[in-house]
Design an enzyme around this catalytic site. Structure first.
Site, mmCIF file in Angstrom:
data_model
loop_
_atom_site.group_PDB
_atom_site.id
_atom_site.type_symbol
_atom_site.label_atom_id
_atom_site.label_comp_id
_atom_site.label_asym_id
_atom_site.label_seq_id
_atom_site.Cartn_x
_atom_site.Cartn_y
_atom_site.Cartn_z
ATOM 1 N N ARG A 136 0.845 -1.209 0.000
ATOM 2 C CA ARG A 136 0.000 0.000 0.000
ATOM 3 C C ARG A 136 0.870 1.245 0.000
ATOM 4 O O ARG A 136 0.596 2.223 -0.680
ATOM 5 C CB ARG A 136 -0.955 -0.007 1.204
ATOM 6 C CG ARG A 136 -1.627 1.347 1.422
ATOM 7 C CD ARG A 136 -2.915 1.294 2.254
ATOM 8 N NE ARG A 136 -2.847 0.456 3.416
ATOM 9 C CZ ARG A 136 -2.185 0.746 4.547
ATOM 10 N NH1 ARG A 136 -1.522 1.885 4.663
ATOM 11 N NH2 ARG A 136 -2.189 -0.099 5.567
ATOM 12 N N TYR B 133 -16.185 16.636 -15.571
ATOM 13 C CA TYR B 133 -16.675 15.255 -15.667
ATOM 14 C C TYR B 133 -17.758 15.027 -14.599
ATOM 15 O O TYR B 133 -17.615 15.471 -13.452
ATOM 16 C CB TYR B 133 -15.483 14.296 -15.489
ATOM 17 C CG TYR B 133 -15.895 12.877 -15.211
ATOM 18 C CD1 TYR B 133 -16.712 12.188 -16.107
ATOM 19 C CD2 TYR B 133 -15.478 12.228 -14.061
ATOM 20 C CE1 TYR B 133 -17.097 10.885 -15.837
ATOM 21 C CE2 TYR B 133 -15.864 10.921 -13.788
ATOM 22 C CZ TYR B 133 -16.679 10.263 -14.686
ATOM 23 O OH TYR B 133 -17.078 8.981 -14.421
ATOM 24 N N ASP C 238 -6.974 18.552 -14.238
ATOM 25 C CA ASP C 238 -7.303 17.203 -14.704
ATOM 26 C C ASP C 238 -6.895 17.151 -16.176
ATOM 27 O O ASP C 238 -7.507 17.800 -17.029
ATOM 28 C CB ASP C 238 -8.807 16.940 -14.526
ATOM 29 C CG ASP C 238 -9.169 15.500 -14.867
ATOM 30 O OD1 ASP C 238 -8.484 14.895 -15.715
ATOM 31 O OD2 ASP C 238 -10.153 14.985 -14.302
ATOM 32 N N LYS D 188 -7.846 6.075 -19.274
ATOM 33 C CA LYS D 188 -8.120 6.589 -20.625
ATOM 34 C C LYS D 188 -6.875 6.451 -21.505
ATOM 35 O O LYS D 188 -6.398 5.359 -21.697
ATOM 36 C CB LYS D 188 -8.608 8.030 -20.524
ATOM 37 C CG LYS D 188 -9.605 8.284 -19.386
ATOM 38 C CD LYS D 188 -10.879 7.484 -19.484
ATOM 39 C CE LYS D 188 -11.820 7.891 -18.354
ATOM 40 N NZ LYS D 188 -12.852 6.926 -18.052
HETATM 41 N N1 PLP Z 1 -11.534 12.754 -14.961
HETATM 42 C C1 PLP Z 1 -12.069 12.737 -16.198
HETATM 43 C C2 PLP Z 1 -11.896 13.925 -17.094
HETATM 44 C C3 PLP Z 1 -12.786 11.625 -16.632
HETATM 45 O O1 PLP Z 1 -13.335 11.639 -17.876
HETATM 46 C C4 PLP Z 1 -12.954 10.514 -15.761
HETATM 47 C C5 PLP Z 1 -13.725 9.335 -16.176
HETATM 48 O O2 PLP Z 1 -14.367 9.306 -17.200
HETATM 49 C C6 PLP Z 1 -12.374 10.576 -14.484
HETATM 50 C C7 PLP Z 1 -11.666 11.701 -14.117
HETATM 51 C C8 PLP Z 1 -12.546 9.442 -13.513
HETATM 52 O O3 PLP Z 1 -11.703 8.389 -13.853
HETATM 53 P P1 PLP Z 1 -11.977 6.839 -13.469
HETATM 54 O O4 PLP Z 1 -13.185 6.412 -14.229
HETATM 55 O O5 PLP Z 1 -10.707 6.172 -13.888
HETATM 56 O O6 PLP Z 1 -12.204 6.764 -11.995
#
Ligand code: PLP
Length: 403
Positions: A58, A110, A182, A207
């Site tokens: 961890r 998001y 992000d 992604k």
């Molecule tokens: N940030 C963005 C811009 C996203 O599009 C997403 C998911 O689609 C996330 C964060 C969250 O990621 P995760 O689905 O890997 O938890």
């Protein structure tokens, strides 16, 4: 501009080389070329008073560390933390704020981020204001309230709005706030927010970074070493660090990030252009189009336009039928994989936002988001065209006669 050293200044190598060589031939025990997968949860101590380099997975894991170091180098960060999911990565910096502190977040982030921040604010973890970060007046009003943390998401999900990162960083510095970007939609291959002055970058590595739609993961990268240590402390404390096998796969995916994105962007650009010239389409949101309101910002702060686009179709097109009729695009949430995906954000990725929040963010019922993959451009265009032909309720032969 800022004290981030570029990769080339630091190591004399390009980003592609970092992605390709991270962890290669690092195994001193057996000289394996591919980095080893260390699944062990715990590690032996030579002596109870001498803590080994790794003691418990961890807190630290050799496979995860290869990925953390690679991503930190790619973003120009001092330290990286790999988390179990992208949401864990988005959440981690919010351990740095106190109850009563103000957080500014984009009104069109998001849907999962919108839900997380709203829920935390409701519990009193911090005060929260969603703001249209493309609106300079709204921004200056929001910054006059002295926020402590500002979240940026550019291009935004799903409308691909562009935020001027350097402008937000300047406002945040005046206000004494830290900036978190992000960078999921572009990955370090196409945008480096730390180079533009941000303090922290977060990714859903699910992604583009992994790119194969077979791992859910995240990463947090800090420009400042002390801040990075603080984030790593919280990640260990709250137990959100990523699993070794996920890290192994993500590092494997990272090898091809640059070539994948280059090809995917080329195809996305071609599709955006074709759709923007199609009479059955009313709006195409793609920063690579000169008509996109953020095109100049994108040219300035990005290294490419990416492979995501969203589209609003003419009233005559039944978007649900359009999605049902597609053969190559798969109807699914997520993005950034080798395969092309399509979704309707209002009912899928952004369904956790209530109708008022969706309306404020400009997410209409008919909005369709495409994640363009590695299939041949002509096949994707043919797939879209055949489905559009069936979903367009307009009797186009009549239009042709009257024209
Ligand atoms: N940030 C963005 C811009 C996203 O599009 C997403 C998911 O689609 C996330 C964060 C969250 O990621 P995760 O689905 O890997 O938890």
């Amino acid at each position: 501009m800022n004290n981030v050293t570029t990769l080339q200044q630091k190591h004399g190598v390009h980003q592609e080389t970092v992605a390709t060589t991270a962890g290669v031939a690092a195994d001193t025990a057996h000289h394996s070329v591919a980095p080893a997968l260390h699944l062990s949860a715990t590690y032996g101590w030579n002596d109870p008073c001498e803590k080994p380099g790794f003691d418990y997975s961890r807190s630290g894991n050799p496979t995860r560390q290869h990925l953390e170091q690679a991503l930190a180098e790619l973003e120009g960060a001092s330290k990286g933390v790999v988390t179990a999911t992208g949401m864990a990565a988005v959440d981690l910096p919010f351990n740095l704020v106190n109850p009563g502190d103000l957080v500014l977040a984009p009104h069109d982030c998001y849907g999962g981020t919108h839900r997380l921040l709203s829920a935390r604010a409701k519990r009193g973890h911090f005060r929260l204001q969603f703001v249209d970060q493309t609106d300079r007046e709204a921004l200056s009003e929001a910054f006059s309230q002295k926020p402590k943390l500002v979240l940026i998401e550019t291009p935004s999900n799903p409308l691909l709005r562009l935020t001027d990162i350097e402008n937000i960083v300047a406002l945040a510095r005046q206000a004494g706030a830290i900036t978190v970007a992000d960078n999921t939609f572009l990955s370090p291959a196409l945008q480096n927010p730390l180079q533009l002055g941000c303090d922290i970058v977060v990714h859903s590595t699910t992604k583009y970074i992994n790119g194969h739609s077979d791992v859910v993961g995240g990463a947090v990268l800090a420009r400042d070493a002390a801040l990075g240590e603080e984030l790593a402390w919280w990640a260990n404390c709250t137990g959100v660090t990523g699993a070794p096998f996920d890290s192994y796969l993500t590092l494997r995916g990272l090898r091809t990030l640059f070539v994948r994105l280059k090809q995917q962007e080329r195809t996305a650009h071609a599709i955006a252009k074709a759709l923007s010239e199609d009479e059955r389409v009313s709006n195409v949101y793609y920063p690579g189009l000169e008509t996109h309101p953020g095109h100049d910002i994108a040219k300035r702060q990005q290294k490419g336009f990416g492979a995501m686009l969203s589209v609003e179709f003419a009233d005559a097109v039944d978007t649900i039928e359009l999605l049902r009729g597609l053969g190559i695009f798969t109807i699914a949430e997520s993005l950034g994989g080798f395969e092309s995906l399509v979704c309707t954000p209002a009912t899928m990725t952004h369904a956790s936002m209530d109708k008022a929040a969706q309306k404020a963010a400009g997410i209409s019922k008919g909005l369709v988001r495409f994640s363009v993959g590695l299939e041949h451009e002509s096949d994707l265009l043919a797939d879209l065209n055949q489905s559009l032909d069936r979903a367009a309720l307009v009797d186009r032969s009549l239009t042709a006669v009257s024209a």
